[in-house]
Scaffold this active site. Structure first.
Site, PDB file in Angstrom:
ATOM      1  N   THR A  73     101.998  67.295 -13.010  1.00  0.00           N
ATOM      2  CA  THR A  73     102.128  67.191 -11.552  1.00  0.00           C
ATOM      3  C   THR A  73     103.555  66.818 -11.170  1.00  0.00           C
ATOM      4  OG1 THR A  73      99.816  66.539 -11.375  1.00  0.00           O
ATOM      5  CG2 THR A  73     101.234  65.973  -9.509  1.00  0.00           C
ATOM      6  N   GLN A 179      98.928  75.102 -18.631  1.00  0.00           N
ATOM      7  CA  GLN A 179      97.771  75.630 -19.369  1.00  0.00           C
ATOM      8  C   GLN A 179      98.185  76.653 -20.424  1.00  0.00           C
ATOM      9  OE1 GLN A 179      94.561  74.661 -19.155  1.00  0.00           O
ATOM     10  NE2 GLN A 179      94.717  73.352 -17.366  1.00  0.00           N
ATOM     11  N   THR A 237     112.497  53.959 -16.688  1.00  0.00           N
ATOM     12  CA  THR A 237     112.488  53.727 -18.136  1.00  0.00           C
ATOM     13  C   THR A 237     111.520  54.697 -18.795  1.00  0.00           C
ATOM     14  OG1 THR A 237     113.036  51.422 -17.805  1.00  0.00           O
ATOM     15  CG2 THR A 237     112.038  51.984 -19.925  1.00  0.00           C
ATOM     16  N   CYS A 324      90.310  69.542 -12.388  1.00  0.00           N
ATOM     17  CA  CYS A 324      91.466  68.781 -11.937  1.00  0.00           C
ATOM     18  C   CYS A 324      91.274  68.297 -10.513  1.00  0.00           C
ATOM     19  CB  CYS A 324      92.700  69.686 -11.930  1.00  0.00           C
ATOM     20  SG  CYS A 324      93.709  69.422 -13.354  1.00  0.00           S
TER      21      CYS A 324
HETATM   22  N1  PLP Z   1      99.343  72.503 -13.604  1.00  0.00           N
HETATM   23  C1  PLP Z   1      98.233  72.995 -14.151  1.00  0.00           C
HETATM   24  C2  PLP Z   1      98.110  74.469 -14.329  1.00  0.00           C
HETATM   25  C3  PLP Z   1      97.215  72.148 -14.578  1.00  0.00           C
HETATM   26  O1  PLP Z   1      96.111  72.652 -15.113  1.00  0.00           O
HETATM   27  C4  PLP Z   1      97.375  70.747 -14.384  1.00  0.00           C
HETATM   28  C5  PLP Z   1      96.296  69.807 -14.742  1.00  0.00           C
HETATM   29  O2  PLP Z   1      95.174  70.169 -14.885  1.00  0.00           O
HETATM   30  C6  PLP Z   1      98.567  70.291 -13.833  1.00  0.00           C
HETATM   31  C7  PLP Z   1      99.525  71.190 -13.441  1.00  0.00           C
HETATM   32  C8  PLP Z   1      98.813  68.821 -13.635  1.00  0.00           C
HETATM   33  O3  PLP Z   1      99.124  68.223 -14.862  1.00  0.00           O
HETATM   34  P1  PLP Z   1      98.933  66.644 -15.070  1.00  0.00           P
HETATM   35  O4  PLP Z   1      97.468  66.411 -15.176  1.00  0.00           O
HETATM   36  O5  PLP Z   1      99.644  66.357 -16.351  1.00  0.00           O
HETATM   37  O6  PLP Z   1      99.550  65.972 -13.912  1.00  0.00           O
END
Ligand code: PLP
Length: 387
Positions: A73, A179, A237, A324
């Site tokens: 993210t 992914q 950090t 997610c």
């Molecule tokens: N992008 C994609 C395609 C994802 O599937 C995800 C999480 O499922 C993310 C971004 C976000 O990653 P994170 O969970 O490490 O913040």
């Protein structure tokens, strides 16, 4: 939880034993801050730089092009907001309609501050048409973003073609490879992508650690301000144990990529042929142009949440739509499925089954029985379902 069969590897993957082993000493023993001058600081710096080299090797980047972040993210946010801020005279952004909320949300934030955002549609199989990207780019386009592979339906995009179009138009191109990495061989040294997001917990690494690849020469502005770590682009950090775990996970992902993909594809095919024999079960996305671990289904007459909970009670963890977002998005149909032309009803009956390197053929066979039982039972209970 002991006997739960985990089939939700797109949401997160189990921590690999050797990743845990690599991280433990960094949490147990006296530790330093990588910015400190003393020996403990130097040891922490060395560990971070070794991990950086390993993450770089996974995508054939140079270590200098890797910035550590707190996950996918943050990497997506930094790319979208940071590329836009580095080109302040340009006020137009292009994204695909099937981006993860991390990209979509960042673009919406820009939109709220006066940017114009163009959203590219997709085919019924979830693929962006390169000609549409070419048409959408303008002299005032600050950046375009299309993910390598979709987190819900697993659709793989024509990334190199899209990157070539952006390069020709002089537009920076961000790719969310959260992914795709570890399943699709990625070689940024031969590619034209400008920035690329990674996340360790999709690769059997720890949660809360990710990376952003930034091609040498690409202009990016920071979104966090502080101690100037990570070349001034990501202050804070460093999460040393997380980074070391990510390094080990990336090393394994690179070494085992072919073997993992072959194994996952075998399980995926067994799942697809097993479930699509059930009347009213439809595979979303293309049969072959999809991630090796992904099976995404709409199940007529069944509500996704009910099916997920029923399967959970039978000992199987699967995702509803996109795990997610599912706990936070309330009752909204998946924008990905709607963009693919599915109805709201199909979207609300969608489940995602994602296998991983540790799943077995036996687990899949037993799951198919449980799935069939659950679907029959839920349809019997549904006042709306008539076969
Ligand atoms: N992008 C994609 C395609 C994802 O599937 C995800 C999480 O499922 C993310 C971004 C976000 O990653 P994170 O969970 O490490 O913040």
């Amino acid at each position: 939880m002991q006997n739960l069969v985990y089939l939700d590897n797109a949401a997160t993957t189990p921590l690999d034993e050797s990743v845990l082993e690599a991280m433990l000493p960094l949490m147990r023993e006296p530790r330093g801050n990588p910015s400190s001058l003393h020996a403990l600081g130097a040891a922490a710096r060395e560990a971070v730089e070794e991990a950086r080299a390993s993450v770089a090797r996974l995508i054939e980047a140079s270590p200098r092009e890797i910035l550590f972040t707190a996950g996918g993210t943050e990497s997506d946010n930094l790319a979208v907001l940071g590329l836009a801020a580095a080109n302040p005279e340009k006020r137009h952004v292009v994204i695909s309609a099937i981006e993860h909320p991390a990209v979509r949300g960042a673009a919406e934030h820009l939109e709220a501050t006066g940017y114009e955002v163009t959203r590219l549609g997709v085919t019924a199989d979830g693929v962006v048409n390169p000609a549409e990207l070419a048409e959408a780019l303008r002299p005032d386009t600050a950046l375009a973003a299309v993910m390598w592979a979709n987190n819900e339906v697993g659709a793989i995009q024509l990334v190199e073609e899209l990157a070539g179009i952006c390069r020709e138009a002089g537009v920076t191109f961000h790719v969310d490879a959260v992914q795709g990495a570890g399943r699709i061989p990625i070689d940024v040294s031969r590619s034209l992508v400008s920035t690329l997001a990674l996340s360790a917990h999709k690769l059997y690494g720890p949660q809360g650690i990710g990376a952003l690849y930034v091609r040498e020469g690409v202009k990016l502005a920071p979104t966090l301000f502080g101690g100037g770590q990570e070349q001034g682009l990501r202050s804070g950090t460093e999460n040393v144990p997380g980074i070391v775990g990510f390094g080990e996970a990336a090393r394994l992902a690179r070494e085992e990529l072919r073997e993992r993909v072959r194994h996952e594809e075998t399980l995926r095919e067994a799942l697809i042929s097993g479930v699509t024999h059930i009347p009213g079960v439809r595979l979303n996305g293309h049969h072959e142009n999809r991630l090796s671990n992904n099976v995404h289904l709409s199940v007529e007459g069944v509500e996704a949440e009910g099916l997920v909970l029923f399967l959970d009670a039978l000992g199987y963890a699967v995702g509803s739509g996109s795990a997610c977002a599912s706990s936070t998005s309330g009752h909204k149909a998946s924008p990905v499925l709607l963009a693919m032309g599915r109805t709201e009803r199909e979207a609300f009956s969608a489940v995602r089954i994602t296998v991983g390197k540790d799943n077995t053929k036996d687990e899949v066979e037993n799951f198919l029985e449980a799935f069939s039982t659950a679907v029959v039972r839920l349809r019997e209970l549904s006042p709306l379902y008539t076969s």
